[in-house]
Write a protein that holds these residues in place. Structure first.
Motif, PDB file in Angstrom:
ATOM      1  N   TYR A   7       0.856  -1.185   0.000  1.00  0.00           N
ATOM      2  CA  TYR A   7       0.000   0.000   0.000  1.00  0.00           C
ATOM      3  C   TYR A   7       0.892   1.234   0.000  1.00  0.00           C
ATOM      4  CZ  TYR A   7      -3.490   3.383   1.535  1.00  0.00           C
ATOM      5  OH  TYR A   7      -4.313   4.484   1.631  1.00  0.00           O
ATOM      6  N   ASN A   8       0.800   2.042  -1.054  1.00  0.00           N
ATOM      7  CA  ASN A   8       1.630   3.238  -1.213  1.00  0.00           C
ATOM      8  C   ASN A   8       3.108   2.939  -0.949  1.00  0.00           C
ATOM      9  OD1 ASN A   8      -0.505   4.777  -2.026  1.00  0.00           O
ATOM     10  ND2 ASN A   8      -0.795   5.805  -0.080  1.00  0.00           N
ATOM     11  N   GLY A   9       3.574   1.836  -1.509  1.00  0.00           N
ATOM     12  CA  GLY A   9       4.986   1.484  -1.440  1.00  0.00           C
ATOM     13  C   GLY A   9       5.388   0.670  -0.227  1.00  0.00           C
ATOM     14  N   GLU A  10       4.505   0.517   0.740  1.00  0.00           N
ATOM     15  CA  GLU A  10       4.834  -0.216   1.961  1.00  0.00           C
ATOM     16  C   GLU A  10       4.164  -1.586   1.946  1.00  0.00           C
ATOM     17  OE1 GLU A  10       4.062   0.135   6.777  1.00  0.00           O
ATOM     18  OE2 GLU A  10       3.630   1.841   5.494  1.00  0.00           O
ATOM     19  N   GLY A  49      -2.040  -6.670   7.763  1.00  0.00           N
ATOM     20  CA  GLY A  49      -1.849  -5.234   7.967  1.00  0.00           C
ATOM     21  C   GLY A  49      -2.868  -4.411   7.194  1.00  0.00           C
ATOM     22  N   TYR A  50      -3.189  -4.853   5.989  1.00  0.00           N
ATOM     23  CA  TYR A  50      -4.182  -4.173   5.159  1.00  0.00           C
ATOM     24  C   TYR A  50      -5.557  -4.264   5.823  1.00  0.00           C
ATOM     25  CZ  TYR A  50      -6.292  -2.652   0.727  1.00  0.00           C
ATOM     26  OH  TYR A  50      -6.965  -1.953  -0.258  1.00  0.00           O
ATOM     27  N   ARG A  51      -5.878  -5.454   6.299  1.00  0.00           N
ATOM     28  CA  ARG A  51      -7.150  -5.652   7.003  1.00  0.00           C
ATOM     29  C   ARG A  51      -7.206  -4.775   8.258  1.00  0.00           C
ATOM     30  NH1 ARG A  51      -9.791 -11.314   9.270  1.00  0.00           N
ATOM     31  NH2 ARG A  51     -11.225 -10.304  10.730  1.00  0.00           N
ATOM     32  N   GLY A  81      -2.646  -6.775  -5.555  1.00  0.00           N
ATOM     33  CA  GLY A  81      -1.275  -6.947  -5.069  1.00  0.00           C
ATOM     34  C   GLY A  81      -0.617  -5.634  -4.675  1.00  0.00           C
ATOM     35  N   THR A  82      -1.048  -4.545  -5.330  1.00  0.00           N
ATOM     36  CA  THR A  82      -0.468  -3.233  -5.059  1.00  0.00           C
ATOM     37  C   THR A  82      -1.576  -2.192  -5.097  1.00  0.00           C
ATOM     38  OG1 THR A  82       1.583  -3.919  -6.153  1.00  0.00           O
ATOM     39  CG2 THR A  82       1.283  -1.569  -5.792  1.00  0.00           C
TER      40      THR A  82
END
Length: 128
Positions: free
Chosen positions: A35-38, A44-46, A113-114
């Motif tokens: 997410y935004n390069g990280e 973590g996304y959840r 994925g991104t």
């Protein structure tokens, strides 16, 4: 993957978010999502999304614009909500705000994925 299939997948993902169906999130988001390069990974996304819904009880993702060109999706999402406390560092404190997010996704193995996200924070600031 044909353009139409990717649009259907993306709309199902947005429904998953709006339903807060966290058990199904892995069907739409890759376990190694960035997410935004990280690199956040699926957990973590959840966690990021769950925190958003805790801070904004009436959060709803609305697709305003959707363009799909496999393996990428570009979307303009709009929000009309009443966040508690701070939103993007701005003291909203329960006031209703409207703003947009321009977000780009790259799919891998039929899952996101991104993610590259740009949120219109100036729109929020101008309303408080």
């Amino acid at each position: 993957m044909p353009d139409g299939t990717l649009s259907v997948l993306y709309r199902a993902y947005i429904s998953c978010l709006n339903d807060q169906d966290w058990q199904s999130l892995g069907s739409f988001v890759h376990e190694d999502v960035r997410y935004n390069g990280e690199r956040l990974g699926l957990s973590g996304y959840r966690g990021m999304l769950e925190a958003d819904f805790r801070a904004i009880s009436d959060l709803r993702f609305t697709i305003d614009l959707l363009v799909a060109e496999p393996p990428r999706v570009a979307s303009r999402l709009t929000f009309d909500c009443t966040p508690a406390g701070l939103l993007f560092g701005i003291p909203v404190n329960g006031r209703r705000v409207r703003f947009a997010e321009n977000v780009f996704y790259e799919y891998r193995d039929d899952r996101i994925g991104t993610v590259w996200s740009i949120i219109d924070k100036a729109a929020v600031a101008s309303q408080v």
